[in-house]
Enzyme design. Sequence first.
Site, PDB file in Angstrom:
ATOM      1  N   PRO A  95       0.831  -1.209   0.000  1.00 14.27           N
ATOM      2  CA  PRO A  95       0.000   0.000   0.000  1.00 14.27           C
ATOM      3  C   PRO A  95       0.868   1.263   0.000  1.00 14.27           C
ATOM      4  O   PRO A  95       1.899   1.305   0.663  1.00 14.27           O
ATOM      5  CB  PRO A  95      -0.816  -0.118   1.294  1.00 14.27           C
ATOM      6  CG  PRO A  95      -0.338  -1.318   2.017  1.00 14.27           C
ATOM      7  CD  PRO A  95       0.609  -2.072   1.162  1.00 14.27           C
ATOM      8  N   GLY A  99       3.245   3.768   5.410  1.00 13.27           N
ATOM      9  CA  GLY A  99       4.288   3.401   6.383  1.00 13.27           C
ATOM     10  C   GLY A  99       4.879   2.030   6.154  1.00 13.27           C
ATOM     11  O   GLY A  99       5.514   1.471   7.044  1.00 13.27           O
ATOM     12  N   GLY A 101       6.911   1.381   3.429  1.00 15.57           N
ATOM     13  CA  GLY A 101       8.128   1.503   2.612  1.00 15.57           C
ATOM     14  C   GLY A 101       7.915   1.271   1.125  1.00 15.57           C
ATOM     15  O   GLY A 101       8.846   0.848   0.433  1.00 15.57           O
ATOM     16  N   ALA A 104      10.595   3.006  -1.237  1.00 13.89           N
ATOM     17  CA  ALA A 104      11.944   2.407  -1.165  1.00 13.89           C
ATOM     18  C   ALA A 104      11.942   1.012  -1.794  1.00 13.89           C
ATOM     19  O   ALA A 104      12.917   0.602  -2.430  1.00 13.89           O
ATOM     20  CB  ALA A 104      12.410   2.345   0.286  1.00 13.89           C
ATOM     21  N   ALA A 105      10.835   0.288  -1.656  1.00 12.27           N
ATOM     22  CA  ALA A 105      10.767  -1.072  -2.220  1.00 12.27           C
ATOM     23  C   ALA A 105      10.711  -1.011  -3.755  1.00 12.27           C
ATOM     24  O   ALA A 105      11.364  -1.804  -4.439  1.00 12.27           O
ATOM     25  CB  ALA A 105       9.556  -1.818  -1.668  1.00 12.27           C
ATOM     26  N   ASP A 146      14.171   2.978   6.031  1.00 12.12           N
ATOM     27  CA  ASP A 146      13.353   2.238   5.048  1.00 12.12           C
ATOM     28  C   ASP A 146      14.231   1.538   4.018  1.00 12.12           C
ATOM     29  O   ASP A 146      14.125   0.332   3.795  1.00 12.12           O
ATOM     30  CB  ASP A 146      12.411   3.188   4.296  1.00 12.12           C
ATOM     31  CG  ASP A 146      11.165   3.520   5.084  1.00 12.12           C
ATOM     32  OD1 ASP A 146      11.193   3.345   6.314  1.00 12.12           O
ATOM     33  OD2 ASP A 146      10.174   3.944   4.469  1.00 12.12           O
TER      34      ASP A 146
HETATM   35  O1  PMV Z   1       8.169   5.784   5.627  1.00 14.36           O
HETATM   36  P1  PMV Z   1       7.501   5.523   6.922  1.00 14.36           P
HETATM   37  O2  PMV Z   1       6.148   6.050   7.028  1.00 14.36           O
HETATM   38  O3  PMV Z   1       7.667   4.122   7.384  1.00 14.36           O
HETATM   39  O4  PMV Z   1       8.312   6.390   8.025  1.00 14.36           O
HETATM   40  C1  PMV Z   1       9.681   6.234   8.177  1.00 14.36           C
HETATM   41  C2  PMV Z   1      10.064   6.386   9.586  1.00 14.36           C
HETATM   42  C3  PMV Z   1      10.307   7.778  10.109  1.00 14.36           C
HETATM   43  O5  PMV Z   1      11.098   7.607  11.287  1.00 14.36           O
HETATM   44  C4  PMV Z   1       8.996   8.465  10.479  1.00 14.36           C
HETATM   45  C5  PMV Z   1      11.052   8.655   9.118  1.00 14.36           C
HETATM   46  C6  PMV Z   1      12.482   8.216   8.879  1.00 14.36           C
HETATM   47  O6  PMV Z   1      13.030   8.644   7.867  1.00 14.36           O
HETATM   48  O7  PMV Z   1      13.068   7.495   9.697  1.00 14.36           O
END
Ligand code: PMV
Length: 313
Positions: A95, A99, A101, A104-105, A146
Amino acid sequence: MFQSSAPAKVILFGEHAAVYGYPAVAAPVSSVRALAEAHSTPGTGLQIELTDLQMMFRAGPHEADNPLGKLAALLLQHFGQKPPDLTIRMRSEIPIASGMGSGAAISTALGKVLLAALDIPYTLEELNELVFEVEKFYHGTPSGIDNTVIVYEQPIFFVKDHPIEKLNIARPFRLLIGDTGDKSLTKDVVDHVRKQYESDPSGIKMIFEEIGGISAQARQHIESGSTDSLGPLMIRNHELLQKLGTSSKKLDRCVEAAVGAGALGAKLSGAGRGGNMIVLANEANEDDVKTALLRAGAVKIIDTEIKPSALLD
Ligand code: PMV
């Protein structure tokens, strides 16, 4: 034809504090992935298609203003290559803006398939740095958690700007991931925390320090196999994230519902203000917890097992 994939991720402990150099704990979710397929297409240059979003990008100096074109351009530049005649088709089960990733994936799967098609040897460290560049371009000041957990596909104890530390999972354990269905942009939530930090540095620092301490304790429990002790740490970590203003009514409702149904612990996971939360349940109450989560408004529940990964062994 070349294929590659990269997993989703969950942050178990330490989000937001991680941006300020405090430790965090994260793990891949290998059952939910971004996937890439590369086909040789003579005369086309490099084309990247996001099939489920019906988007197409080209890679080149003027087309690098999207995350995928940017990653491809950086990668080709890093390895001194010209854009190959290749069509890369990408799709993702992860999704978006939740949150887990997703960005990045997708970058990681694209990098892997492009490197495989070009037959270029590379280290995960190199790939991680390239994906991090893209993350920085689009997310402002990410910690790098991530890209690291996703590229290495490995449960990690993460400290920004420090070498990757692999977690030794003494006893695999299950987590439920509850999706609120509410989208939230990491950059906005990270910006909100930064404003809080600027207006009350000492108060917010105390919260970060407690969160960092929780991550360190969690690592000990994970590495000694006393997984049940993670429950109270999750609950406290969630309270601290509430104080930072990164929770939401639905996230709080889901956390309360899970704990009320007998879960050992629950917290939001990732940037917050929407997106996902995680729950440590046990076999005896898992079904009740799932029912409670759905009643509290979760739109989807994913089961995952936190276990050692073979990649770095
Ligand atoms: O990308 P997310 O929503 O999993 O957030 C990453 C985690 C944070 O600590 C909020 C941001 C970061 O860059 O570490």
